[in-house]
Design an enzyme around this catalytic site. Structure first.
Site, PDB file in Angstrom:
ATOM      1  N   TYR A  90      66.149  78.172  15.886  1.00  0.00           N
ATOM      2  CA  TYR A  90      65.941  79.615  15.917  1.00  0.00           C
ATOM      3  C   TYR A  90      64.585  80.014  15.340  1.00  0.00           C
ATOM      4  O   TYR A  90      64.069  81.092  15.653  1.00  0.00           O
ATOM      5  CB  TYR A  90      67.042  80.336  15.133  1.00  0.00           C
ATOM      6  CG  TYR A  90      68.442  80.137  15.667  1.00  0.00           C
ATOM      7  CD1 TYR A  90      68.678  79.539  16.908  1.00  0.00           C
ATOM      8  CD2 TYR A  90      69.547  80.551  14.927  1.00  0.00           C
ATOM      9  CE1 TYR A  90      69.975  79.355  17.384  1.00  0.00           C
ATOM     10  CE2 TYR A  90      70.833  80.380  15.397  1.00  0.00           C
ATOM     11  CZ  TYR A  90      71.048  79.776  16.615  1.00  0.00           C
ATOM     12  OH  TYR A  90      72.325  79.598  17.078  1.00  0.00           O
ATOM     13  N   HIS A 111      74.071  70.743  17.335  1.00  0.00           N
ATOM     14  CA  HIS A 111      73.911  71.907  18.206  1.00  0.00           C
ATOM     15  C   HIS A 111      74.454  71.666  19.617  1.00  0.00           C
ATOM     16  O   HIS A 111      74.953  72.584  20.266  1.00  0.00           O
ATOM     17  CB  HIS A 111      72.426  72.290  18.274  1.00  0.00           C
ATOM     18  CG  HIS A 111      72.188  73.751  18.444  1.00  0.00           C
ATOM     19  ND1 HIS A 111      71.173  74.424  17.809  1.00  0.00           N
ATOM     20  CD2 HIS A 111      72.824  74.686  19.183  1.00  0.00           C
ATOM     21  CE1 HIS A 111      71.197  75.698  18.143  1.00  0.00           C
ATOM     22  NE2 HIS A 111      72.176  75.885  18.986  1.00  0.00           N
TER      23      HIS A 111
END
Length: 341
Positions: free
Chosen positions: A56, A114
């Protein structure tokens, strides 16, 4: 009767920790200018659960917001994730160390893989210098790409399910063991996965070895309830956290936030739409991770309330009417979609 404020998350040695039942998501496309102020607004509004990830590119901003908030670290629950090119067992702890350094923390509460695939990095040295975020190049991220822009997959360390579909032998177990080592070193309290299918998780269950898979983070909302995957998690003591709880825009321009049934139910319950959808998620026994940069919506998204059985049934039935009543299998195509949810 109110909804629970938290639920139990399994960690090492048969112990549990509490994960707040509503989290604040910190991913958004485009720039990251919003991140510090929005995260600080969320903390001031009462959020104690922040969902983050190396990819991010907001770790520094989130860390600044945490320090500025003055909230004791023990009162916060912080999740982060490693991107697939850190997925080789030798690089899992390296990513966590980068996250901790960037956020200014000594530990996180939950560390997730992830995606169920592993990609090849340029080198471990490149990973040590790697940077994330929307304005970083592929080289700066330390990742190997094909000429068509797709990552080079490390099939050997991807899940057996993914590798088999491409004619390779693979196993995510060594990566799981590297994550478990991070728990034993005190760098994270618990571990889990994100975007894993039932088959992907089944590969790992026999190898929990005292450090269980505590969480699976997946896309969940009334258009995509993923009931089979959620129920599988409950059966095995795996908490489901839900990204994109408000869905996105479909190809035909439809959005869940403007769906007529959702608007009708929100009005009926004296809620705004985000508040309704977060309430539905918590009442199902999952943990929504709504994201907003608007202070008023940040506050209302946290204010979950119990819905009637009738309203829950209406929201539960929306998937079939939109042709979305399925469980996503992330092993489709060559490996995994190229987005950062």
């Amino acid at each position: 009767m109110s909804l629970p404020k938290s639920c139990s998350l399994r960690t090492a040695g048969g112990r549990t920790i509490e994960i707040p039942s509503v989290g604040y998501g910190t991913w958004a496309p485009g720039d990251t200018i919003w991140a510090k102020d929005a995260t600080l607004a969320a903390l001031k509004a009462g959020y104690r659960h922040l969902d983050c990830a190396w990819m991010y590119g907001v770790d520094e901003a989130v860390g600044e917001a945490i320090r500025e908030s003055g909230i004791p670290r023990n009162d916060l629950f912080i999740t982060s994730k490693f991107w697939p090119h850190f997925g080789h067992p030798d690089n899992v702890e390296l990513c966590l160390d980068k996250i901790l350094s960037n956020m200014g923390l000594e530990y996180i509460d939950l560390y997730l893989a992830h995606w169920p695939c592993v990609w090849k990095p340029l080198s471990q040295e490149a990973l040590k210098e790697a940077r994330s975020g929307p304005n970083t190049s592929r080289e700066e991220k330390g990742q190997v790409y094909l000429e068509d822009g797709k990552p080079v997959v490390d099939w050997e360390h991807s899940t057996a399910n993914l590798a088999r579909r491409k004619g390779f032998e693979g196993s995510f177990v060594p990566t799981l063991q590297a994550m478990q080592a991070c728990v034993k070193k005190g760098k994270t309290k618990a571990i889990g996965v994100s975007n894993f299918s039932i088959t992907d998780i089944e590969e790992l269950l026999p190898h929990e070895d005292g450090v269980p898979i505590a969480c699976n983070q997946i896309e969940v909302h009334p258009w995509l309830p993923q009931t089979e995957l959620v129920d599988f998690g409950k059966k095995h003591g795996i908490v489901t956290t839900c990204y994109s709880p408000f869905a996105g825009q479909k190809a035909d321009g439809a959005t869940l936030l403007k769906d007529s049934k959702v608007l009708e139910l929100a009005k009926k319950n004296g809620m705004d739409v985000g508040q309704l959808l977060q309430s539905w998620a918590v009442q199902r026994g999952t943990v929504p991770l709504g994201k907003s940069a608007t202070p008023e919506r940040i506050r209302s998204n946290l204010d979950v309330r119990r819905l009637s059985d009738e309203d829950m049934k209406t929201l539960d039935g929306m998937a079939l009417s939109h042709g979305e009543g399925r469980t996503v299998d992330f092993s489709d195509a060559w490996g995994v979609p190229l987005f950062e949810g």
